[in-house]
Design a protein around this motif. Structure first.
Motif, mmCIF file in Angstrom:
data_model
loop_
_atom_site.group_PDB
_atom_site.id
_atom_site.type_symbol
_atom_site.label_atom_id
_atom_site.label_comp_id
_atom_site.label_asym_id
_atom_site.label_seq_id
_atom_site.Cartn_x
_atom_site.Cartn_y
_atom_site.Cartn_z
ATOM 1 N N MET A 277 0.847 -1.193 0.000
ATOM 2 C CA MET A 277 0.000 0.000 0.000
ATOM 3 C C MET A 277 0.880 1.240 0.000
ATOM 4 S SD MET A 277 -1.497 -0.426 3.911
ATOM 5 C CE MET A 277 -2.376 -1.910 3.471
ATOM 6 N N TRP A 278 0.258 2.364 -0.303
ATOM 7 C CA TRP A 278 0.989 3.628 -0.456
ATOM 8 C C TRP A 278 0.277 4.711 0.332
ATOM 9 C CZ3 TRP A 278 5.682 4.517 -2.278
ATOM 10 C CH2 TRP A 278 6.061 5.821 -2.629
ATOM 11 N N HIS A 279 0.868 5.066 1.458
ATOM 12 C CA HIS A 279 0.302 6.121 2.299
ATOM 13 C C HIS A 279 1.373 7.184 2.524
ATOM 14 C CE1 HIS A 279 -2.929 3.353 2.825
ATOM 15 N NE2 HIS A 279 -2.222 2.518 3.551
ATOM 16 N N TYR A 280 0.932 8.425 2.610
ATOM 17 C CA TYR A 280 1.867 9.533 2.760
ATOM 18 C C TYR A 280 2.076 9.885 4.227
ATOM 19 C CZ TYR A 280 1.356 10.146 -2.262
ATOM 20 O OH TYR A 280 1.362 9.939 -3.612
ATOM 21 N N VAL A 281 3.193 10.514 4.506
ATOM 22 C CA VAL A 281 3.533 10.888 5.879
ATOM 23 C C VAL A 281 3.471 12.399 6.091
ATOM 24 C CG1 VAL A 281 4.932 8.860 6.406
ATOM 25 C CG2 VAL A 281 5.976 10.777 5.204
ATOM 26 N N GLU A 282 3.125 13.145 5.033
ATOM 27 C CA GLU A 282 3.065 14.609 5.153
ATOM 28 C C GLU A 282 1.620 15.107 5.123
ATOM 29 O OE1 GLU A 282 6.370 13.637 1.989
ATOM 30 O OE2 GLU A 282 4.264 13.142 2.306
ATOM 31 N N GLY A 283 0.729 14.343 5.791
ATOM 32 C CA GLY A 283 -0.689 14.670 5.764
ATOM 33 C C GLY A 283 -1.069 15.778 6.729
ATOM 34 N N LEU A 284 -2.001 16.628 6.294
ATOM 35 C CA LEU A 284 -2.549 17.713 7.107
ATOM 36 C C LEU A 284 -4.040 17.495 7.311
ATOM 37 C CD1 LEU A 284 -0.999 20.734 5.152
ATOM 38 C CD2 LEU A 284 -0.050 19.639 7.203
ATOM 39 N N GLN A 285 -4.523 17.882 8.463
ATOM 40 C CA GLN A 285 -5.968 17.936 8.653
ATOM 41 C C GLN A 285 -6.507 19.110 7.833
ATOM 42 O OE1 GLN A 285 -7.049 17.250 13.076
ATOM 43 N NE2 GLN A 285 -4.944 18.012 13.098
ATOM 44 N N ASN A 286 -7.467 18.830 6.980
ATOM 45 C CA ASN A 286 -8.021 19.888 6.146
ATOM 46 C C ASN A 286 -8.884 20.815 6.998
ATOM 47 O OD1 ASN A 286 -9.072 21.473 4.098
ATOM 48 N ND2 ASN A 286 -9.576 19.755 2.772
ATOM 49 N N TRP A 287 -8.542 22.096 6.981
ATOM 50 C CA TRP A 287 -9.330 23.053 7.775
ATOM 51 C C TRP A 287 -10.709 23.284 7.158
ATOM 52 C CZ3 TRP A 287 -11.134 27.536 5.526
ATOM 53 C CH2 TRP A 287 -10.534 27.914 4.316
ATOM 54 N N ASN A 288 -10.901 22.861 5.921
ATOM 55 C CA ASN A 288 -12.181 23.024 5.223
ATOM 56 C C ASN A 288 -12.561 21.692 4.571
ATOM 57 O OD1 ASN A 288 -14.420 24.273 4.100
ATOM 58 N ND2 ASN A 288 -13.306 25.056 2.325
ATOM 59 N N PRO A 289 -12.892 20.675 5.388
ATOM 60 C CA PRO A 289 -13.024 19.315 4.877
ATOM 61 C C PRO A 289 -14.239 19.109 3.972
ATOM 62 C CG PRO A 289 -13.733 19.413 7.162
ATOM 63 C CD PRO A 289 -13.148 20.750 6.841
ATOM 64 N N ILE A 290 -14.084 18.140 3.054
ATOM 65 C CA ILE A 290 -15.174 17.743 2.159
ATOM 66 C C ILE A 290 -15.704 16.378 2.564
ATOM 67 C CG2 ILE A 290 -15.771 17.171 -0.243
ATOM 68 C CD1 ILE A 290 -13.626 19.253 -1.083
ATOM 69 N N TRP A 291 -14.804 15.424 2.806
ATOM 70 C CA TRP A 291 -15.226 14.086 3.232
ATOM 71 C C TRP A 291 -14.745 13.827 4.655
ATOM 72 C CZ3 TRP A 291 -12.181 14.515 -1.361
ATOM 73 C CH2 TRP A 291 -10.815 14.288 -1.190
ATOM 74 N N PRO A 292 -15.203 12.769 5.304
ATOM 75 C CA PRO A 292 -14.826 12.502 6.700
ATOM 76 C C PRO A 292 -13.318 12.341 6.869
ATOM 77 C CG PRO A 292 -16.702 11.137 6.060
ATOM 78 C CD PRO A 292 -16.212 11.799 4.806
ATOM 79 N N GLY A 293 -12.764 13.014 7.864
ATOM 80 C CA GLY A 293 -11.339 12.916 8.153
ATOM 81 C C GLY A 293 -10.452 13.426 7.037
ATOM 82 N N HIS A 294 -10.962 14.333 6.225
ATOM 83 C CA HIS A 294 -10.308 14.788 5.000
ATOM 84 C C HIS A 294 -8.903 15.308 5.279
ATOM 85 C CE1 HIS A 294 -10.843 17.372 1.064
ATOM 86 N NE2 HIS A 294 -9.743 16.630 1.049
ATOM 87 N N GLY A 295 -7.922 14.665 4.644
ATOM 88 C CA GLY A 295 -6.545 15.099 4.756
ATOM 89 C C GLY A 295 -5.997 15.579 3.433
ATOM 90 N N ILE A 296 -5.032 16.482 3.506
ATOM 91 C CA ILE A 296 -4.344 17.018 2.331
ATOM 92 C C ILE A 296 -2.848 16.742 2.509
ATOM 93 C CG2 ILE A 296 -3.694 19.145 1.122
ATOM 94 C CD1 ILE A 296 -6.536 18.356 0.549
#
Length: 552
Positions: A277-296
């Motif tokens: 699997m491929w997951h990133y380590v530079e994720g941010l909590q989206n201050w303006n989320p669209i979906w649940p737990g939305h990360g950027i």
């Protein structure tokens, strides 16, 4: 019983659209079923940055980049690390895909109106040796129009086929089972979900308003992966990456739930490499989320200093933009599921980009004027400044002691010690006094600035982190961000799915992330980036053409 279509495609994302348009171009009738509404046409690809892995292109040559099929294949195999009996078809897909990326891929897209931003990015730089992981040269070609710019040609082709009566969309149709007659996959059945007017990406109702059953001579599964389902991510988490994170942010909408993989397996299909699997380590909590737990995800340049949760600098070559899964493995081994960037305003202005079409309005809207401001603005791009101001993971201070205090306060601990952080930053800063150094990260910064693309828009001029002229100081808490499934349904080069007994399942095909982007995992253990959209394009095209040729 009569067939409702020649082929049914499950999934209206990029791979499904490509497959369906290839089938319609062959004069065959195709139905696309998708559990989401029409507003989600294009799936995850719509939300992407639009990066494409291409080899030896005019864009590269104009920037002085010398690339070749042989070099790209060397890099691919160095990253993939194929080492399993199950890697026979993934390896064959990898070889075929690199040939596609070095051959007709660019021209095929260009003939449909697709265009590329002229500066080629350098993702996944590796940092070990020539035969190890990483791109030896910049290959990350950003689509002009980002993700929507990739989807648009295929949506246009699909609408044209729909107008001709060759393609039918059945939105809000959730596939619950594949039907089998005489050992041949010949249809899909499931629930018709109640209509949904939720905006693109927003979670929709799962309430059923009816049922459906459709028959065809072939079915293509193009339903995506598992990144929106944290339970499945943890269930499949590989031991080599440590204990699954307790806390993650989510890089894909909730409908990326992996249901169709289980349904295909229940029908007899073979699923391989599910622990890749491929997951990133530079994720941010989206201050303006669209979906649940939305990360950027931050797309970082090479200059930020990277510390683990205890305040230790990540070792070479685990620098920003070098080795995503190496960084993930190291971070999880610390016993914590987050880490920190420490940087300056000069670095964030030049080096921070955010992944996603909605976070790059200049490129997405195809505005040259807005794009030019990336290089001329005094501040960082507006979406980045918005995260710096409003994001829960950003801390901005003028003094290092205040910054470290705020970092500890954010996570509710006293793990970070000012004297240790200061000593590591000062040691790094002393390396800036000379153009030749022993600090491998500073070497990488100098190397990056030898490439004109990085020097212009992606790598800040080397400077001392503690130089007030480049302030204020910025700390960013980085979270684990779920994204891609690298394993999937095992397929041959035509996208035909193998059964659990090792034989081809008549009538069943798979494409895109559901097929590990081809073969059940053409990336192996690691991606070179820009390869996910391209994998959807290539596997969707192969499966669509093969299915069209196979049906009467």
């Amino acid at each position: 019983m009569a067939y409702d279509a020649d082929v049914i495609v499950v999934g209206a994302g990029l791979a499904g659209l490509v497959a369906a348009t290839e089938i319609a171009d062959a004069g065959k009738r195709v139905i696309i079923v998708d559990q989401e509404g029409e507003q989600n046409l294009g799936g995850q690809a719509f939300w992407s940055f639009g990066g494409l892995f291409l080899v030896d292109t005019p864009e590269q040559r104009r920037l002085g980049i010398k690339d070749s099929y042989d070099l790209a294949l060397q890099d691919w195999h160095g990253a993939a690390g194929f080492d399993r009996a199950d890697d026979h078809w993934p390896r064959r897909w990898a070889d075929a895909y690199v040939a596609f990326a070095a051959g007709e891929k660019r021209g095929w897209l260009r003939a449909m109106g697709h265009r590329i931003f002229p500066v080629v990015g350098w993702a996944e730089r590796g940092g070990t040796d020539a035969m190890g992981h990483g791109n030896s040269v910049p290959r990350f070609h950003v689509s002009w129009g980002t993700g929507p710019g990739v989807v648009e040609p295929f949506e246009r082709r699909a609408r044209e086929a729909e107008a001709k009566g060759l393609l039918t969309f059945k939105f809000r149709h959730r596939a619950d089972a594949l039907t089998v007659t005489g050992g041949h996959i010949d249809g899909v059945s499931g629930a018709i979900l109640e209509p949904s007017s939720e905006p693109r990406g927003v979670s929709s109702s799962r309430d059923a308003a009816g049922a459906f059953a459709l028959r065809a001579q072939a079915v293509i599964v193009a339903s995506g992966g598992i990144g929106g389902n944290h339970d499945l991510v943890r269930q499949n988490w590989p031991k080599r990456l440590g204990t699954p994170p307790t806390r993650m942010v989510t890089g894909v909408p909730a409908h990326v739930d992996g249901r169709m993989l289980g349904i295909s397996e229940a029908a007899g299909a073979r699923l391989i490499n599910r622990d890749r699997m491929w997951h990133y380590v530079e994720g941010l909590q989206n201050w303006n989320p669209i979906w649940p737990g939305h990360g950027i995800r931050i797309l970082p340049g090479p200059s930020s200093m990277w510390f683990d949760a205890t305040g230790k600098r990540l070792p070479a070559p685990l620098y920003p933009g070098y080795d995503t899964l190496g960084q993930l493995q190291h971070i999880m081994a610390t016993g914590y599921d987050y880490s920190w960037f420490v940087l300056t305003q000069s670095i964030i202005k030049k080096e921070f980009a955010l992944s996603g079409s909605e976070q790059n309005p200049d490129l997405t809207s195809k505005s040259w004027r807005m794009t030019a401001r990336r290089a001329t603005n005094k501040g960082a791009p507006a979406p980045v400044e918005a995260f710096k101001t409003k994001g829960a993971d950003f801390i901005v201070r003028d003094r290092l002691d205040d910054l470290v205090d705020a970092m500890n306060a954010l996570v509710g601990s006293d793990l970070l010690r000012l004297d240790a952080i200061k000593a590591q930053i000062e040691a790094r800063d002393r390396e800036i006094d000379n153009p030749y150094v022993k600090d491998a990260q500073v070497m990488g910064i100098h190397n990056a600035r030898r490439y004109i693309g990085d020097r212009l828009i992606r790598t800040a001029r080397p400077h001392k982190i503690l130089d007030p002229a480049h302030g204020p100081l910025i700390a960013v808490r980085l979270n684990i961000l779920t994204r891609k499934t690298l394993g999937g349904l095992e397929t041959d080069l035509d996208g035909r799915v193998f059964g659990s007994t090792g034989e081809i399942m008549p009538g069943l095909y798979a494409a895109g992330e559901a097929a590990g982007f081809g073969g059940g995992g053409m990336h192996g253990y690691r991606s070179l980036e820009g390869t996910f959209l391209g994998g959807c394009l290539f596997s969707g095209r192969n499966a669509g053409r093969a299915a069209a040729n196979a049906v009467a």
